[in-house]
Design a protein around this motif. Structure first.
Motif, PDB file in Angstrom:
ATOM      1  N   ALA A  17      26.716  38.133  47.803  1.00  9.08           N
ATOM      2  CA  ALA A  17      28.495  37.952  47.110  1.00  9.08           C
ATOM      3  C   ALA A  17      28.462  36.844  46.422  1.00  9.08           C
ATOM      4  O   ALA A  17      28.174  35.320  46.794  1.00  9.08           O
ATOM      5  CB  ALA A  17      29.003  38.786  47.567  1.00  9.08           C
ATOM      6  N   ALA A  21      33.578  36.025  47.385  1.00  5.92           N
ATOM      7  CA  ALA A  21      33.988  37.334  47.428  1.00  5.92           C
ATOM      8  C   ALA A  21      33.888  37.514  49.181  1.00  5.92           C
ATOM      9  O   ALA A  21      34.765  38.267  49.586  1.00  5.92           O
ATOM     10  CB  ALA A  21      33.444  37.869  47.124  1.00  5.92           C
ATOM     11  N   LEU A  25      35.096  40.456  51.593  1.00  2.00           N
ATOM     12  CA  LEU A  25      34.251  41.067  51.985  1.00  2.00           C
ATOM     13  C   LEU A  25      33.755  41.460  54.276  1.00  2.00           C
ATOM     14  O   LEU A  25      34.368  42.698  54.352  1.00  2.00           O
ATOM     15  CB  LEU A  25      33.130  41.078  51.535  1.00  2.00           C
ATOM     16  CG  LEU A  25      32.912  41.455  50.268  1.00  2.00           C
ATOM     17  CD1 LEU A  25      31.306  40.965  49.237  1.00  2.00           C
ATOM     18  CD2 LEU A  25      33.419  42.550  49.303  1.00  2.00           C
ATOM     19  N   SER A  62      31.995  43.907  45.355  1.00  2.00           N
ATOM     20  CA  SER A  62      32.344  42.498  44.788  1.00  2.00           C
ATOM     21  C   SER A  62      31.539  41.982  43.457  1.00  2.00           C
ATOM     22  O   SER A  62      29.946  42.733  43.350  1.00  2.00           O
ATOM     23  CB  SER A  62      30.889  41.600  45.471  1.00  2.00           C
ATOM     24  OG  SER A  62      31.672  40.800  45.076  1.00  2.00           O
ATOM     25  N   HIS A  66      35.537  39.434  40.631  1.00  2.00           N
ATOM     26  CA  HIS A  66      36.274  39.852  41.608  1.00  2.00           C
ATOM     27  C   HIS A  66      36.122  40.979  42.966  1.00  2.00           C
ATOM     28  O   HIS A  66      34.163  41.038  42.548  1.00  2.00           O
ATOM     29  CB  HIS A  66      37.499  41.237  41.008  1.00  2.00           C
ATOM     30  CG  HIS A  66      37.282  42.041  40.349  1.00  2.00           C
ATOM     31  ND1 HIS A  66      36.587  41.385  39.127  1.00  2.00           N
ATOM     32  CD2 HIS A  66      37.350  43.414  40.749  1.00  2.00           C
ATOM     33  CE1 HIS A  66      36.400  43.038  38.773  1.00  2.00           C
ATOM     34  NE2 HIS A  66      36.596  43.797  39.762  1.00  2.00           N
ATOM     35  N   ALA A  67      36.912  41.540  43.755  1.00  2.00           N
ATOM     36  CA  ALA A  67      36.273  42.427  45.088  1.00  2.00           C
ATOM     37  C   ALA A  67      37.113  43.302  44.433  1.00  2.00           C
ATOM     38  O   ALA A  67      38.416  43.413  43.802  1.00  2.00           O
ATOM     39  CB  ALA A  67      35.800  41.124  46.093  1.00  2.00           C
ATOM     40  N   THR A  95      40.987  38.793  44.312  1.00  2.00           N
ATOM     41  CA  THR A  95      40.552  37.223  43.692  1.00  2.00           C
ATOM     42  C   THR A  95      40.726  36.496  45.784  1.00  2.00           C
ATOM     43  O   THR A  95      40.097  35.437  45.656  1.00  2.00           O
ATOM     44  CB  THR A  95      40.713  37.054  43.335  1.00  2.00           C
ATOM     45  OG1 THR A  95      41.818  37.053  42.842  1.00  2.00           O
ATOM     46  CG2 THR A  95      40.676  37.167  41.406  1.00  2.00           C
TER      47      THR A  95
END
Length: 126
Positions: A17, A21, A25, A62, A66-67, A95
């Motif tokens: 990622a 991110a 995550l 991800s 952004h995620a 973010t």
């Protein structure tokens, strides 16, 4: 897929990622596993998912900037918001870790999602 294979696949997903991110995550994963320790981790449709009793509890993803994070039961869990209009998932475009709901809110949502699965409630989109 074994539990260790699922974990390894999500570890690899997070490692690939974007740098912003990774903590998002990892924090989301920690929230899910803290609130639902028996959740299975799996990669489905190229995204990390968490399963409870063999059913999708929630997922995260991800992207470049952004995620996202969402519950399979969506608004039945979170009460709904306009965030779904911004991006896939229930939390809109994430973010930074600071944009995540607090641990108590996440734990409540995860518990509610588990209870919906226990009650065999079908997600609204199915």
């Amino acid at each position: 897929m074994t539990a260790s294979e699922g974990k390894a696949k999500i570890d690899a997903y997070i490692a690939k990622a974007q740098p912003f991110a990774v903590p998002i995550l990892e924090t989301l994963r920690q929230h899910v596993l803290a609130s639902c320790p028996d959740a299975e981790q799996a990669l489905k449709w190229g995204m990390p998912h968490f399963l409870y009793r063999g059913k999708i509890l929630c997922n995260m993803a991800s992207f470049k900037a952004h995620a996202t994070f969402g519950f399979h039961h969506g608004a039945l869990v979170t009460g709904g918001s306009d965030a779904r209009m911004e991006a896939m998932g229930d939390l809109g475009r994430i973010t930074s870790v600071d944009a995540l709901p607090n641990a108590k809110t996440m734990a409540g949502w995860i518990d509610k999602a588990r209870k919906l699965i226990d009650a065999d409630v079908k997600p609204p989109h199915l």
